[in-house]
Design a protein around this motif. Sequence first.
Motif, PDB file in Angstrom:
ATOM      1  N   VAL A  37       0.828  -1.211   0.000  1.00 50.06           N
ATOM      2  CA  VAL A  37       0.000   0.000   0.000  1.00 50.06           C
ATOM      3  C   VAL A  37       0.862   1.260   0.000  1.00 50.06           C
ATOM      4  O   VAL A  37       0.627   2.202  -0.766  1.00 50.06           O
ATOM      5  N   HIS A  38       1.871   1.293   0.883  1.00 52.65           N
ATOM      6  CA  HIS A  38       2.649   2.527   1.074  1.00 52.65           C
ATOM      7  C   HIS A  38       4.000   2.514   0.364  1.00 52.65           C
ATOM      8  O   HIS A  38       4.566   3.582   0.108  1.00 52.65           O
ATOM      9  N   GLY A  39       4.549   1.338   0.087  1.00 50.70           N
ATOM     10  CA  GLY A  39       5.864   1.274  -0.526  1.00 50.70           C
ATOM     11  C   GLY A  39       6.978   1.359   0.496  1.00 50.70           C
ATOM     12  O   GLY A  39       6.750   1.613   1.685  1.00 50.70           O
ATOM     13  N   ALA A  40       8.198   1.136   0.013  1.00 50.21           N
ATOM     14  CA  ALA A  40       9.362   1.168   0.904  1.00 50.21           C
ATOM     15  C   ALA A  40       9.679   2.611   1.287  1.00 50.21           C
ATOM     16  O   ALA A  40       9.217   3.567   0.677  1.00 50.21           O
ATOM     17  N   LEU A  41      10.486   2.750   2.335  1.00 49.50           N
ATOM     18  CA  LEU A  41      10.833   4.063   2.868  1.00 49.50           C
ATOM     19  C   LEU A  41      12.337   4.149   3.056  1.00 49.50           C
ATOM     20  O   LEU A  41      12.940   3.289   3.708  1.00 49.50           O
ATOM     21  N   GLU A  42      12.948   5.174   2.494  1.00 54.52           N
ATOM     22  CA  GLU A  42      14.391   5.362   2.600  1.00 54.52           C
ATOM     23  C   GLU A  42      14.723   6.156   3.861  1.00 54.52           C
ATOM     24  O   GLU A  42      14.009   7.103   4.210  1.00 54.52           O
ATOM     25  N   PRO A  43      15.806   5.807   4.569  1.00 53.94           N
ATOM     26  CA  PRO A  43      16.197   6.570   5.768  1.00 53.94           C
ATOM     27  C   PRO A  43      16.662   7.970   5.403  1.00 53.94           C
ATOM     28  O   PRO A  43      17.017   8.250   4.251  1.00 53.94           O
ATOM     29  N   MET A  44      16.650   8.860   6.391  1.00 54.94           N
ATOM     30  CA  MET A  44      17.089  10.242   6.209  1.00 54.94           C
ATOM     31  C   MET A  44      18.056  10.615   7.325  1.00 54.94           C
ATOM     32  O   MET A  44      17.903  10.157   8.461  1.00 54.94           O
ATOM     33  N   VAL A  45      19.010  11.471   6.989  1.00 51.35           N
ATOM     34  CA  VAL A  45      19.891  11.990   8.038  1.00 51.35           C
ATOM     35  C   VAL A  45      19.106  12.973   8.897  1.00 51.35           C
ATOM     36  O   VAL A  45      18.049  13.473   8.493  1.00 51.35           O
ATOM     37  N   GLY A  46      19.641  13.268  10.073  1.00 52.59           N
ATOM     38  CA  GLY A  46      18.895  14.028  11.063  1.00 52.59           C
ATOM     39  C   GLY A  46      18.405  15.384  10.597  1.00 52.59           C
ATOM     40  O   GLY A  46      17.216  15.706  10.721  1.00 52.59           O
ATOM     41  N   GLU A  47      19.300  16.204  10.025  1.00 50.22           N
ATOM     42  CA  GLU A  47      18.899  17.551   9.640  1.00 50.22           C
ATOM     43  C   GLU A  47      17.907  17.524   8.482  1.00 50.22           C
ATOM     44  O   GLU A  47      16.988  18.357   8.417  1.00 50.22           O
ATOM     45  N   ARG A  48      18.051  16.568   7.585  1.00 49.08           N
ATOM     46  CA  ARG A  48      17.104  16.459   6.477  1.00 49.08           C
ATOM     47  C   ARG A  48      15.713  16.099   6.989  1.00 49.08           C
ATOM     48  O   ARG A  48      14.703  16.614   6.494  1.00 49.08           O
TER      49      ARG A  48
END
Length: 519
Positions: free
Chosen positions: A37-48
Amino acid sequence: MNAPLPDVPDVRVVGLPQLTSGFDLVHRLDLPMHLKVHGALEPMVGERLADLAEAVSLNGRGGAHFPFAKKLRAVAKSAIRRGVRPVVVVNGSEGEPACRKDTVLLCRAPHLILDGALLAAEALGARQLAIAVTRDSTEASMREALAERGLSDRRGRGLRARVVRTPERMVSGEASSVVRAVNGGPSLPPGRKVRASDSGVAGAPTLLSNAETFAQLAVAARLGPHRYCNTGLTDEPGTTMLTVSGSVGRPTVLEVPIGTPLRYVMELCGAPPMPQAVLSGGYHGNWIDGLTAQGAIISRKALATAGGALGAGALLPIGPDTCPLGESLRVVNWLAAETAGQCGPCKLGLPAAAAGFSEVLGGGGPTSLEAVRQVTQAVRGRGACKHPDGSVRFIQSALQVFTDDLAAHVLSGGCGRPTQGVLPLPAPGYEEEGVPSGEKVAVDWTLCEGHGVCAELIPELIRLGPDGYPAVADATVPMHLRGRAQRAVRRCPALALRLEATATEQPAPTRRVLPRGGG
């Protein structure tokens, strides 16, 4: 009536679903269905991640509406300054009888919440995640979701994750109560104000936010700021979750774009065409008179301008056939009984206000009304937690909005309408889940052999330490865990576990009823 809300009420959507995507396909989105339904999710660095939360104006959805980006940066700054790993806590403790929107997300979309929490944990470099819940249904759903992702509380893993059970009480959902529960203590405010971003779980900087907030973060990370902000208002983009009960056809949880007319939400849920008033923000919120409610929209700023509050998203209209002050009195009595018992304004002030409110409705006259006003003014701003202020806000709002009914009660002894009990309260006997049992778990270390059976049966109270032996929380066993604690005692192979009575507390002072002559 007084029928408590079901754990998972009917769910409806206005416009395109975001948080509730997939609800039309299955009752609960397990991990494979969640990814479809939602798809995969890529991690993000803190400030982003903080920039994303700032770009979509993401505020907490638990009632305080604190900016998430500001909280995220505060935790990161504190963790760097102290050189310690922060902790992430999902606050799914929903102890208010009129709220079920977080319970719906925890039960039906648990992985969306975990997505947001894991995004934050990865961005902060956290190695601990705790999810606080109040009900059997939410506990089972989140434990299953952690297992589907291969997450557990075992040492040696990159991220340790666990579910913490809290009592179904009003005060259990406060941030300081949740931190205290995760630390192994009672689910009560500590009586001192310490920011979790500075010192939370185990003294570490802690990012604690509401379950819906983490789900919103996951949606924003997938959509991006531009697509996310296409829904809702310019200064309050996105959707929000609401729980609508009271004088409606049936209790309903809705996902609606921010900016949706309140009148349309009421019509959708089967509320009367012209309710006497709408309680906004739940039992720590404000009443909006029926005429003003007709022109209001679902927005934090707009509801505040109308004299209401978005709060935790609870909306409760009441029809013309019930006494609004009688309905309010039922809630006031419940709020007074929900006291944490740790400060005078809560322990003595709220019961006194409830007694005075009852006296006003019973024909106590202007002196009783003035006494209630004096008590509420004396309580406001002096409590050890937010419960006294929220309860007083509810009382003062009822006195300000229902002026005609108040005049009828004060001058004529009543308004002539019955109290039908349309505002939901817990079923009789719920208090057993909200009070301590008076017993503590104790271990006879001369007998303990480290089998670990106790930690499997009551992980909320006992965890295995680095040496493989149990680490027992120094806290009273809540009534809702007493059965499992007794089972752990019976099943201990070494007969090393026992329940022993805690020290007897001093009896509470007798409640004083307000004198007719004033405060």
